[in-house]
Motif scaffolding. Sequence first.
Motif, PDB file in Angstrom:
ATOM      1  N   PHE A   1       0.793  -1.223   0.000  1.00 38.80           N
ATOM      2  CA  PHE A   1       0.000   0.000   0.000  1.00 38.80           C
ATOM      3  C   PHE A   1       0.827   1.275   0.000  1.00 38.80           C
ATOM      4  N   VAL A   2       2.029   1.277   0.582  1.00 36.30           N
ATOM      5  CA  VAL A   2       2.917   2.442   0.480  1.00 36.30           C
ATOM      6  C   VAL A   2       4.339   1.939   0.246  1.00 36.30           C
ATOM      7  N   SER A   3       5.178   2.826  -0.278  1.00 36.25           N
ATOM      8  CA  SER A   3       6.556   2.435  -0.573  1.00 36.25           C
ATOM      9  C   SER A   3       7.420   3.685  -0.704  1.00 36.25           C
ATOM     10  N   HIS A   4       8.733   3.462  -0.799  1.00 33.05           N
ATOM     11  CA  HIS A   4       9.693   4.533  -1.060  1.00 33.05           C
ATOM     12  C   HIS A   4      10.892   3.884  -1.740  1.00 33.05           C
ATOM     13  N   VAL A   5      11.039   4.111  -3.048  1.00 34.50           N
ATOM     14  CA  VAL A   5      12.023   3.357  -3.827  1.00 34.50           C
ATOM     15  C   VAL A   5      13.463   3.574  -3.357  1.00 34.50           C
TER      16      VAL A   5
ATOM     17  N   LEU B   1       5.213  -9.307 -14.260  1.00 38.58           N
ATOM     18  CA  LEU B   1       4.694  -8.403 -13.239  1.00 38.58           C
ATOM     19  C   LEU B   1       4.683  -9.118 -11.907  1.00 38.58           C
ATOM     20  N   GLY B   2       5.289  -8.499 -10.908  1.00 43.10           N
ATOM     21  CA  GLY B   2       5.290  -9.038  -9.553  1.00 43.10           C
ATOM     22  C   GLY B   2       4.589  -8.072  -8.625  1.00 43.10           C
ATOM     23  N   GLY B   3       3.610  -8.555  -7.874  1.00 42.10           N
ATOM     24  CA  GLY B   3       2.852  -7.668  -7.011  1.00 42.10           C
ATOM     25  C   GLY B   3       2.678  -8.216  -5.616  1.00 42.10           C
ATOM     26  N   VAL B   4       2.771  -7.331  -4.622  1.00 39.54           N
ATOM     27  CA  VAL B   4       2.578  -7.672  -3.215  1.00 39.54           C
ATOM     28  C   VAL B   4       1.301  -7.019  -2.727  1.00 39.54           C
ATOM     29  N   SER B   5       0.475  -7.790  -1.999  1.00 40.50           N
ATOM     30  CA  SER B   5      -0.724  -7.246  -1.371  1.00 40.50           C
ATOM     31  C   SER B   5      -1.588  -6.557  -2.426  1.00 40.50           C
ATOM     32  N   GLU B   6      -1.921  -5.267  -2.237  1.00 39.47           N
ATOM     33  CA  GLU B   6      -2.747  -4.583  -3.229  1.00 39.47           C
ATOM     34  C   GLU B   6      -2.032  -4.437  -4.566  1.00 39.47           C
ATOM     35  N   GLY B   7      -0.687  -4.445  -4.528  1.00 37.84           N
ATOM     36  CA  GLY B   7       0.063  -4.428  -5.780  1.00 37.84           C
ATOM     37  C   GLY B   7      -0.227  -5.655  -6.617  1.00 37.84           C
ATOM     38  N   GLY B   8      -0.585  -6.763  -5.963  1.00 36.85           N
ATOM     39  CA  GLY B   8      -0.962  -7.958  -6.687  1.00 36.85           C
ATOM     40  C   GLY B   8      -2.248  -7.761  -7.465  1.00 36.85           C
TER      41      GLY B   8
ATOM     42  N   SER C   1       4.491 -11.124 -19.739  1.00 36.67           N
ATOM     43  CA  SER C   1       4.973 -12.470 -20.038  1.00 36.67           C
ATOM     44  C   SER C   1       4.649 -13.452 -18.917  1.00 36.67           C
ATOM     45  N   ALA C   2       4.476 -12.976 -17.693  1.00 32.30           N
ATOM     46  CA  ALA C   2       4.113 -13.836 -16.568  1.00 32.30           C
ATOM     47  C   ALA C   2       3.690 -12.956 -15.403  1.00 32.30           C
ATOM     48  N   LEU C   3       3.077 -13.599 -14.407  1.00 34.29           N
ATOM     49  CA  LEU C   3       2.544 -12.892 -13.248  1.00 34.29           C
ATOM     50  C   LEU C   3       3.014 -13.607 -11.988  1.00 34.29           C
ATOM     51  N   VAL C   4       3.569 -12.842 -11.030  1.00 33.99           N
ATOM     52  CA  VAL C   4       3.993 -13.386  -9.745  1.00 33.99           C
ATOM     53  C   VAL C   4       3.302 -12.584  -8.643  1.00 33.99           C
ATOM     54  N   LEU C   5       2.504 -13.258  -7.822  1.00 28.60           N
ATOM     55  CA  LEU C   5       1.755 -12.587  -6.764  1.00 28.60           C
ATOM     56  C   LEU C   5       2.201 -13.122  -5.409  1.00 28.60           C
ATOM     57  N   TYR C   6       2.515 -12.216  -4.483  1.00 28.94           N
ATOM     58  CA  TYR C   6       2.928 -12.623  -3.138  1.00 28.94           C
ATOM     59  C   TYR C   6       2.044 -11.931  -2.111  1.00 28.94           C
ATOM     60  N   GLY C   7       1.506 -12.707  -1.175  1.00 29.87           N
ATOM     61  CA  GLY C   7       0.685 -12.127  -0.111  1.00 29.87           C
ATOM     62  C   GLY C   7      -0.436 -11.268  -0.665  1.00 29.87           C
ATOM     63  N   ALA C   8      -1.009 -11.696  -1.787  1.00 32.10           N
ATOM     64  CA  ALA C   8      -1.973 -10.876  -2.506  1.00 32.10           C
ATOM     65  C   ALA C   8      -3.406 -11.323  -2.248  1.00 32.10           C
ATOM     66  N   TYR C   9      -4.349 -10.534  -2.757  1.00 31.87           N
ATOM     67  CA  TYR C   9      -5.761 -10.846  -2.571  1.00 31.87           C
ATOM     68  C   TYR C   9      -6.554 -10.264  -3.739  1.00 31.87           C
TER      69      TYR C   9
END
Length: 441
Positions: free
Chosen positions: A33-37, A100-107, A122-130
């Motif tokens: 939900f939040v980040s800082h690169v 594309l790799g997404g965590v939580s809402e990023g998924g 080309s592919a999708l990787v979801l971690y801790g997602a919903y």
Amino acid sequence: MSGETRYAKSGDVHIAYQVTGDGPVDLLFAPGFVSHVEHAWEEPLQARALHALASFSRLIRFDKRGTGLSDRSVGMPTMEERIDDIRAVLDAAGSKRAVLGGVSEGGAMCAMFAATYPERVSALVLYGAYAHAPSAVVSPETRAALEAAIHQNWGTGASLPQFSPTVGNDPEMRAWWAKFERLAASPAAVIALRRMNVEIDIRHILPSIRVPTLILHRTGDVRINVSEGRYLARTIPGAKLVELPGVDHHYWVGEAGRLLDEVKAFLEVTSEPLESNRVLSTVLFTDIVDSTAKASQLGDISWRATLAAHHNVVRSQLRRFRGQEVKTLGDGFLAMFDGPARAVRCAQAIVGGMKSLDLTVRAGLHTGEVELMERDVGGIAVHVAARIANRAAANQILTSNTVKDLVAGSGLRFRDLGATSFDGLEDPVHLYQAEPLALAA
């Protein structure tokens, strides 16, 4: 190796992103939900995980609009705007196709992007997602207490145990997390984002995903229950589920090595997806109400002029809202959109624009998987949208619940009309009436 922060332009919004590594595959990473690169590199465990990802990929990371180094004053971001931001970052980074790799809402963001733009994924990787926010159903009292806690404690690091309990009392980690909270978003922004996130519901679009998908979830994840990952695996065609031990929601805390190994192994054996003529799209049907009577009233010459003016108004609004005209249907239109909120707003503008022509129109919308054909489209989503449009009255815009669910945070307002059965459709469709333009927020 941390990479230089650059900016992609998504409409009028600047999205901060970094590119790290030069591996054989582009991997775009959508955060929670939040980040800082930049601040991410200051935490040793997270930096180690990012270096590992960049060792076998060209890692593309970004801060979502309203957070981190991206533009902050952007209002309530919608899912539609967020997937526009993914496309803008991919374009700015020179990536034509990426994992594309997404965590939580990023998924959820990545899943919707993959269904809408399969040619870019080309592919999708979801971690801790919903697919549907687990915290969507809470009492007003619970919501008020959660938001009061954010106002009081955000920026102190107090929320760390809610994400990664195994390091929740580590003083160095907690100090880093406190600074991360302050850099990533303000308390008011966190509350606004949380309100938007609990409205996320992409369950209806999951069967439309046609790219190889890996779902990773820790069995004791304190933030997102493993049942959410299992639901994704059951619903996305051909998805692979890997359940990992642990309770931490942060992928870089705990046994991060095994998790990263799973990602690397998946990318090594994943081939390019089959080209498909099926995409997720929002289908719009419009139709002039009582056109026969109107034509009889005006006469042939005046009716042809009125019909031409009608077509000009519709096509102007389609261009404005990035709609794609598929074909005309006598005195109506069939069009497609890559975003449901744009489709609803286009319908509102079309209905409102007909007043000057003394015409009334009706519209129906549905989001689903569409089969692209030469100069036409097909599939059940098209049939559903057509039936919804046929049910609409003069100056009425009807949508399915799928459209309504996907425009969370857009400010669009709907009236619940309940479930309706249609001939030829096995299941009832839950209908909503979109408020006219003058009443919409």
